[in-house]
Write a protein that holds these residues in place. Structure first.
Motif, PDB file in Angstrom:
ATOM      1  N   ALA A  22       0.835  -1.203   0.000  1.00 56.03           N
ATOM      2  CA  ALA A  22       0.000   0.000   0.000  1.00 56.03           C
ATOM      3  C   ALA A  22       0.867   1.249   0.000  1.00 56.03           C
ATOM      4  CB  ALA A  22      -0.917  -0.013   1.228  1.00 56.03           C
ATOM      5  N   LEU A  23       1.952   1.235   0.763  1.00 51.22           N
ATOM      6  CA  LEU A  23       2.869   2.371   0.840  1.00 51.22           C
ATOM      7  C   LEU A  23       4.269   1.848   0.581  1.00 51.22           C
ATOM      8  CD1 LEU A  23       3.920   5.197   1.576  1.00 51.22           C
ATOM      9  CD2 LEU A  23       3.679   4.583   3.987  1.00 51.22           C
ATOM     10  N   LEU A  24       4.958   2.412  -0.411  1.00 49.05           N
ATOM     11  CA  LEU A  24       6.298   1.970  -0.783  1.00 49.05           C
ATOM     12  C   LEU A  24       7.270   3.144  -0.684  1.00 49.05           C
ATOM     13  CD1 LEU A  24       8.323  -0.067  -2.000  1.00 49.05           C
ATOM     14  CD2 LEU A  24       7.525   0.662  -4.271  1.00 49.05           C
ATOM     15  N   VAL A  25       8.367   2.944   0.072  1.00 49.67           N
ATOM     16  CA  VAL A  25       9.457   3.926   0.138  1.00 49.67           C
ATOM     17  C   VAL A  25      10.639   3.331  -0.609  1.00 49.67           C
ATOM     18  CG1 VAL A  25      10.967   5.274   1.621  1.00 49.67           C
ATOM     19  CG2 VAL A  25       8.633   4.751   2.369  1.00 49.67           C
ATOM     20  N   GLU A  26      11.061   4.005  -1.696  1.00 47.94           N
ATOM     21  CA  GLU A  26      12.137   3.478  -2.528  1.00 47.94           C
ATOM     22  C   GLU A  26      13.417   4.295  -2.433  1.00 47.94           C
ATOM     23  OE1 GLU A  26      10.456   1.064  -6.257  1.00 47.94           O
ATOM     24  OE2 GLU A  26      10.110   3.228  -6.415  1.00 47.94           O
ATOM     25  N   ASP A  27      13.333   5.527  -1.965  1.00 44.17           N
ATOM     26  CA  ASP A  27      14.545   6.349  -1.905  1.00 44.17           C
ATOM     27  C   ASP A  27      14.316   7.513  -0.955  1.00 44.17           C
ATOM     28  OD1 ASP A  27      17.106   7.113  -2.422  1.00 44.17           O
ATOM     29  OD2 ASP A  27      16.769   7.766  -4.493  1.00 44.17           O
ATOM     30  N   GLY A  28      15.421   8.108  -0.495  1.00 43.65           N
ATOM     31  CA  GLY A  28      15.335   9.301   0.333  1.00 43.65           C
ATOM     32  C   GLY A  28      15.100   8.981   1.805  1.00 43.65           C
ATOM     33  N   ALA A  29      14.971  10.057   2.561  1.00 41.85           N
ATOM     34  CA  ALA A  29      14.725   9.953   4.001  1.00 41.85           C
ATOM     35  C   ALA A  29      13.436  10.681   4.350  1.00 41.85           C
ATOM     36  CB  ALA A  29      15.904  10.526   4.781  1.00 41.85           C
ATOM     37  N   PRO A  30      12.313  10.215   3.871  1.00 45.85           N
ATOM     38  CA  PRO A  30      11.043  10.904   4.135  1.00 45.85           C
ATOM     39  C   PRO A  30      10.624  10.767   5.595  1.00 45.85           C
ATOM     40  CG  PRO A  30      10.645   8.797   3.068  1.00 45.85           C
ATOM     41  CD  PRO A  30      12.135   9.000   3.062  1.00 45.85           C
ATOM     42  N   GLU A  31       9.781  11.706   6.024  1.00 45.61           N
ATOM     43  CA  GLU A  31       9.177  11.642   7.352  1.00 45.61           C
ATOM     44  C   GLU A  31       7.706  11.303   7.173  1.00 45.61           C
ATOM     45  OE1 GLU A  31       9.853  15.026   9.795  1.00 45.61           O
ATOM     46  OE2 GLU A  31      11.952  15.226   9.185  1.00 45.61           O
ATOM     47  N   LEU A  32       7.304  10.150   7.711  1.00 51.39           N
ATOM     48  CA  LEU A  32       5.926   9.683   7.594  1.00 51.39           C
ATOM     49  C   LEU A  32       5.332   9.681   8.993  1.00 51.39           C
ATOM     50  CD1 LEU A  32       6.689   6.610   5.274  1.00 51.39           C
ATOM     51  CD2 LEU A  32       6.260   8.981   4.593  1.00 51.39           C
ATOM     52  N   THR A  33       4.331  10.526   9.218  1.00 49.11           N
ATOM     53  CA  THR A  33       3.817  10.739  10.570  1.00 49.11           C
ATOM     54  C   THR A  33       2.293  10.593  10.604  1.00 49.11           C
ATOM     55  OG1 THR A  33       5.618  12.296  10.969  1.00 49.11           O
ATOM     56  CG2 THR A  33       3.793  12.333  12.530  1.00 49.11           C
ATOM     57  N   ASP A  34       1.804   9.897  11.615  1.00 43.25           N
ATOM     58  CA  ASP A  34       0.369   9.787  11.865  1.00 43.25           C
ATOM     59  C   ASP A  34      -0.399   9.292  10.642  1.00 43.25           C
ATOM     60  OD1 ASP A  34       0.506  10.634  14.553  1.00 43.25           O
ATOM     61  OD2 ASP A  34       0.645  12.719  13.914  1.00 43.25           O
ATOM     62  N   LEU A  35       0.117   8.241  10.028  1.00 49.48           N
ATOM     63  CA  LEU A  35      -0.590   7.609   8.910  1.00 49.48           C
ATOM     64  C   LEU A  35      -1.302   6.369   9.421  1.00 49.48           C
ATOM     65  CD1 LEU A  35       2.185   7.696   6.133  1.00 49.48           C
ATOM     66  CD2 LEU A  35       0.522   9.468   6.730  1.00 49.48           C
ATOM     67  N   ARG A  36      -2.449   6.097   8.807  1.00 47.77           N
ATOM     68  CA  ARG A  36      -3.133   4.830   9.078  1.00 47.77           C
ATOM     69  C   ARG A  36      -3.218   4.068   7.771  1.00 47.77           C
ATOM     70  NH1 ARG A  36      -5.912   2.288  12.977  1.00 47.77           N
ATOM     71  NH2 ARG A  36      -7.380   0.658  12.297  1.00 47.77           N
ATOM     72  N   VAL A  37      -2.595   2.888   7.758  1.00 46.96           N
ATOM     73  CA  VAL A  37      -2.588   2.050   6.560  1.00 46.96           C
ATOM     74  C   VAL A  37      -3.520   0.877   6.833  1.00 46.96           C
ATOM     75  CG1 VAL A  37      -1.174   0.709   4.970  1.00 46.96           C
ATOM     76  CG2 VAL A  37      -0.218   2.737   6.089  1.00 46.96           C
ATOM     77  N   GLN A  38      -4.658   0.896   6.174  1.00 49.58           N
ATOM     78  CA  GLN A  38      -5.665  -0.153   6.368  1.00 49.58           C
ATOM     79  C   GLN A  38      -5.893  -0.778   5.006  1.00 49.58           C
ATOM     80  OE1 GLN A  38      -9.302   1.283   8.109  1.00 49.58           O
ATOM     81  NE2 GLN A  38      -9.785  -0.716   8.994  1.00 49.58           N
ATOM     82  N   THR A  39      -5.339  -1.990   4.822  1.00 46.44           N
ATOM     83  CA  THR A  39      -5.204  -2.470   3.454  1.00 46.44           C
ATOM     84  C   THR A  39      -5.333  -3.980   3.392  1.00 46.44           C
ATOM     85  OG1 THR A  39      -3.722  -2.368   1.542  1.00 46.44           O
ATOM     86  CG2 THR A  39      -2.696  -2.674   3.691  1.00 46.44           C
ATOM     87  N   ARG A  40      -5.413  -4.492   2.176  1.00 51.26           N
ATOM     88  CA  ARG A  40      -5.354  -5.922   1.919  1.00 51.26           C
ATOM     89  C   ARG A  40      -4.347  -6.118   0.789  1.00 51.26           C
ATOM     90  NH1 ARG A  40      -9.546  -8.288   4.660  1.00 51.26           N
ATOM     91  NH2 ARG A  40      -9.245 -10.282   3.574  1.00 51.26           N
ATOM     92  N   SER A  41      -3.110  -5.763   1.109  1.00 52.95           N
ATOM     93  CA  SER A  41      -2.047  -5.748   0.112  1.00 52.95           C
ATOM     94  C   SER A  41      -0.976  -6.765   0.460  1.00 52.95           C
ATOM     95  CB  SER A  41      -1.412  -4.343   0.043  1.00 52.95           C
ATOM     96  OG  SER A  41      -2.390  -3.367  -0.230  1.00 52.95           O
ATOM     97  N   ALA A  42       0.082  -6.829  -0.394  1.00 51.71           N
ATOM     98  CA  ALA A  42       1.220  -7.692  -0.103  1.00 51.71           C
ATOM     99  C   ALA A  42       1.902  -7.236   1.183  1.00 51.71           C
ATOM    100  CB  ALA A  42       2.200  -7.668  -1.265  1.00 51.71           C
ATOM    101  N   ALA A  43       1.965  -5.917   1.387  1.00 53.49           N
ATOM    102  CA  ALA A  43       2.541  -5.355   2.613  1.00 53.49           C
ATOM    103  C   ALA A  43       1.856  -4.029   2.890  1.00 53.49           C
ATOM    104  CB  ALA A  43       4.052  -5.149   2.475  1.00 53.49           C
ATOM    105  N   GLY A  44       1.727  -3.707   4.156  1.00 56.27           N
ATOM    106  CA  GLY A  44       1.151  -2.408   4.490  1.00 56.27           C
ATOM    107  C   GLY A  44       2.123  -1.294   4.159  1.00 56.27           C
ATOM    108  N   ILE A  45       3.330  -1.337   4.747  1.00 58.31           N
ATOM    109  CA  ILE A  45       4.407  -0.401   4.432  1.00 58.31           C
ATOM    110  C   ILE A  45       5.605  -1.220   3.996  1.00 58.31           C
ATOM    111  CG2 ILE A  45       5.983   1.344   5.331  1.00 58.31           C
ATOM    112  CD1 ILE A  45       3.885   2.098   7.388  1.00 58.31           C
ATOM    113  N   GLU A  46       6.185  -0.848   2.867  1.00 56.54           N
ATOM    114  CA  GLU A  46       7.380  -1.539   2.385  1.00 56.54           C
ATOM    115  C   GLU A  46       8.486  -0.511   2.157  1.00 56.54           C
ATOM    116  OE1 GLU A  46       8.619  -3.867  -1.645  1.00 56.54           O
ATOM    117  OE2 GLU A  46       6.940  -4.739  -0.510  1.00 56.54           O
ATOM    118  N   VAL A  47       9.671  -0.808   2.725  1.00 50.36           N
ATOM    119  CA  VAL A  47      10.861   0.022   2.505  1.00 50.36           C
ATOM    120  C   VAL A  47      11.830  -0.837   1.716  1.00 50.36           C
ATOM    121  CG1 VAL A  47      12.718   1.317   3.603  1.00 50.36           C
ATOM    122  CG2 VAL A  47      10.460   1.218   4.690  1.00 50.36           C
ATOM    123  N   ARG A  48      12.194  -0.363   0.512  1.00 48.60           N
ATOM    124  CA  ARG A  48      12.974  -1.206  -0.385  1.00 48.60           C
ATOM    125  C   ARG A  48      14.136  -0.411  -0.988  1.00 48.60           C
ATOM    126  NH1 ARG A  48       9.855  -2.612  -5.491  1.00 48.60           N
ATOM    127  NH2 ARG A  48       8.496  -3.799  -4.076  1.00 48.60           N
TER     128      ARG A  48
END
Length: 817
Positions: free
Chosen positions: A100-126
């Motif tokens: 549902a959420l993919l981080v592929e590069d950089g140093a982002p700040e992700l705050t107060d997110l709600r990930v409600q999903t039926r995916s391979a992964a809720g949050i993926e850092v790759r």
């Protein structure tokens, strides 16, 4: 701002760019946004696949969590490829093949997110370039992984929560290495946290893993992890598992309410535990298997088993080491079996054991030093041929049988005491062997030593007291017994048991006239007391005072202590020379009081002081005998004086060092026998003033109280030397010495980082001074090993250099140092 619109506030410096604009879709707003721009999203549902290429800020209404939903029909809801800021959004995904959420590069700040999903992964850092900071985010993904960190990805996750996952709650593989702080993972199907593959690693601080349908934490295939102050509980499988060269460190963790093994490790995995509690487990607390697999536990507690299995199980060539641990309320405490398997247990308590505290079988080995076993059916049982090891300075109390040796097992027991066994103190049968030196049995309801079947056991300088059926029971062709003694109580005496018939030379002799004679034993010169070990200093060369003073000067810090010792030494030396010149020498009281915190070098200085006095001819040998309350105070009237006299005799010609001497005079003493030890000691110091130097040591305030308990105490100790706590520079120097001794070096910036670490380190009552410095070095070596083990061919610098990243975390305020 209209429903479903996006307002862009431009943060760029170019004058031609307009300052704000309003767009109907997020895709349109992102198309015109650049670094520094802020996208404020109105409440609504956005069926878009978003990709952030710039360092923008993307946010929903403040305090309106859930009012902005990013919910595409397929694909990835949000992809981040820059150091953006994303906050207050609700993300949904429906693609079983994508996150549902993919981080592929950089140093982002992700705050107060709600990930409600039926995916391979809720949050993926790759990817190795992805290093997000994720704060207060919640993931619910009943079909896939909660959070996945893959392919060299990293980042920090703070106060995040995986509330449900159809697979692992957090999965790390392919060289990923995130850090978790105060996160919670629960209701996952699979492992709560899974770290897999060479180069993969995870560090977790203050996290909780619970309600997992599977293992709580799983580390495998050369991965590494470190958990500090974490809790794992209520799993359906094992609490923690390690497999195939995995490395895990647990510090200050709590593993409880586990239906299977609390911790299970195999296939050359290495587990290090410190200050960790394992409780309420259905099978083994620690289950250790296979050659090369190793557990090192320090200051840990394992208790309250809910099943019928040993608390610590070691087999198939594995090794476990327990130092300063407590194991209690379990069916069996330590069970080690199979040739090559080994258990090392030091300064630990094994109590309230329903069966056997330590069981050794099938050729395994157990080494117990300074351990206390009580309230067990059997203290230790060496079961069969090839099984053995050593028990040294151990006490076994309130058991059915103290130690059992059977079927060809051949352990060595030295200076062990069994008190109040319901049956025998030591029991050997069925071809068992064993060597017992300076062992003691008191108040047995059966025999003290019971050796059956002609077993070729060796007993030397053993002693029994008040054994109901007799001190010794064995046949004439049984054990070899030398210089063993008994108080003569019970049905059979020692010599009678030894078969002292007409013409036979009895194997057991009396030790001193103070003990009742053993019928049939011939007279012999009185040996040293039966329960005292051989003198460690006997026959050793006496070093010159200059050499010993040089060693004293080489100690880190302690400048005032060194001055005091030198002043005292100078007084003694000058007095000796005045006597040689026929002049009067000033009387110098050599007994000392050492005050200060633990780990400040009191024992080391006492040992050197004894050597100095020996080199000056003041003491005959100058050896150090270290005792504490447990060595001096007996369990019944009269035994305390005997123990104190024996310790004093052992120190004759040297130094008697009494650590934590104030424990001899507790504030609420009642009928405590400690004062008897003090009274006996004061008299011995007067009667043998030139034979032994006595040094009492302990905390400053407590020692001041101790000096007032007996009118003669203060007069015997005229000089008090105070050992101050080490400062940061001195602690750094100790680490440098440790590094030099073990062939490590401090890399660039490490000395400065250590100095800052020791400056910030809490200096509470548990602060260990020199011990803390040494433990810090050991932690650095462990972290260094976890780092370097991932390198295929490390060079010499990589193998020896310690860097600031190897420093342990500072303990929380109020936590033990």
């Amino acid at each position: 701002m209209a429903q479903g619109t996006v307002q862009v506030t431009h943060g760029g410096t170019s004058r031609w760019r307009r300052r704000s604009g309003e767009y109907p879709t997020l895709t349109a707003a992102l198309a015109v946004a650049g670094d520094g721009d802020v996208l404020s999203i109105a409440p609504g549902t956005y069926r878009e696949n978003l990709v952030l290429h710039h360092a923008v800020t993307l946010r929903g209404p403040e305090g309106g969590l859930g009012s902005v939903r990013i919910a595409p029909l397929d694909g990835i809801a949000l992809t981040v490829r820059a150091s953006a800021v994303v906050q207050d959004l609700h993300l949904e995904g429906q693609d079983r093949a994508a996150p549902a959420l993919l981080v592929e590069d950089g140093a982002p700040e992700l705050t107060d997110l709600r990930v409600q999903t039926r995916s391979a992964a809720g949050i993926e850092v790759r990817g190795s370039g992805a290093r997000p900071l994720v704060r207060r985010c919640t993931v619910e993904n009943p079909t896939g992984v909660g959070i996945a960190v893959l392919d060299g990805g990293g980042g920090v996750f703070e106060e995040c929560e995986v509330v449900a996952a159809g697979q692992s709650g957090i999965a790390v593989r392919g060289g990923g290495h995130p850090r978790l702080e105060r996160c919670r993972v629960h209701h996952a199907t699979g492992a709560g946290i899974a770290v897999t593959g060479e180069g993969s690693g995870l560090e977790a601080l203050g996290c909780e893993v619970y309600e997992i349908k599977g293992a709580g934490v799983q580390v495998a295939a050369r991965a590494t992890a470190r958990l500090t102050d974490c809790a794992v509980h209520r799993t359906s499988a094992d609490g923690v598992t390690l497999d195939t060269d995995a490395v895990l460190m647990l510090a200050g963790c709590d593993i409880h309410d586990i239906p299977e093994n609390a911790v299970d490790l195999r296939s050359r995995s290495v587990l290090t535990l410190s200050r960790t509690t394992v409780r309420r487990f259905g099978r083994n607390g620690l289950s250790v298997w296979d050659p090369g697999t190793r557990v090192d536990a320090e200051s840990c507690e394992i208790h309250d088993s809910t099943g019928d299995y040993p608390a610590v199980w070691i087999s198939d060539g594995a090794t476990a080491s327990l130092h300063a641990c407590r194991v209690h309320d379990v069916p069996d405490a330590v069970f080690v079996l199979d040739r090559g398997s080994r258990a090392d247990v030091v300064d630990s308590d094994l109590s309230q054991v329903r069966n056997t505290a330590v069981s050794v079988s099938d050729g395994a080995t157990a080494q117990l030093d300074d351990c206390r076993i009580r309230e067990a059916a059997t203290g230790a049982w060496f079961r069969d041929h090839g099984s053995g090891g050593t028990l040294a300075n151990c006490t076994v109390d309130a058991v059915q049988t103290g130690v059992i040796v059977t079927k060809g097992a051949d352990p060595t027991l030295e200076r062990c005491t069994v008190s109040s066994p319901a049956e025998a103190g030591f029991y050997v049968s069925a071809g068992g062997r064993g060597t017992f030196t300076a062992c003691r049995v008191t108040d047995s309801s059966g025999f003290g030593f019971h050796v059956l079947d002609g077993c070729r056991t060796t007993l030397t300088r053993c002693h029994t007291e008040r054994c109901a059926r007799g001190g010794y029971e064995f046949a004439e062709d049984g054990p070899l017994a030398q210089e063993c003694t008994s108080d003569g109580s019970g049905a059979r005496s020692a010599a009678q048991a030894a078969g002292a018939s007409a013409g036979a030379q009895p194997a057991i002799r009396t030790a001193t006239a103070a003990q009742s004679a053993v019928p049939g034993a011939s007279a012999m010169p009185a040996p040293r007391p039966a329960d005292l070990p051989d003198d460690p200093a006997a026959g050793g060369p006496v070093r010159g005072s200059g050499e010993v003073l040089g060693q004293l000067d080489a100690l880190v810090g302690l400048e005032s202590v060194k001055r005091e010792v030198r002043a005292l030494t100078d007084m003694i030396e000058v007095g000796r020379r005045r006597q040689q010149a026929g002049l009067k020498a000033a009387s110098v009281r050599r007994h000392l009081v050492f005050t200060g915190s633990p780990g400040t070098g009191k024992t080391t200085v006492a040992r050197l002081y004894g050597e100095i006095l020996a080199s000056l001819g003041v003491l005959e040998r100058g050896h150090l005998v270290e005792v504490s309350r447990v060595d001096l105070v007996g369990e019944h009237i009269g035994s305390t004086a005997i123990r104190t006299q024996e310790a004093f005799e052992r120190a004759r010609g040297g130094v008697l060092f009494i650590d934590e001497a104030y424990a001899l005079a507790p504030e609420d003493s009642g009928r405590d026998f400690g004062r008897e030890a003090i009274d006996t000691l004061v008299k011995l110091m007067e009667d043998h003033r030139d034979a032994v130097v006595v040094i009492v040591a302990g905390y400053t305030a407590e020692m001041e109280r101790f000096l007032t308990v007996n009118p003669g105490v203060a007069s015997r100790f005229s000089r008090t030397i105070t050992f101050g706590d080490y400062g940061p520079q001195e602690l750094l120097r100790i680490v440098e010495q440790q590094a030099e001794e073990h062939e490590y070096r401090l890399g660039e910036g490490t000395a400065e980082a250590l100095l800052d670490y020791f400056t910030q380190l809490p200096k509470g009552p548990a602060f260990g001074n020199g011990r803390t410095a040494r433990q810090t070095f050991e932690s650095m070596v462990e972290r260094h090993a976890g780092r370097v083990a991932q390198l295929s061919e490390p060079n010499k610098d990589e193998l020896t250099l310690l860097f600031p990243a190897d420093l342990p975390l500072l303990p929380a305020v109020g936590a033990p140092c």
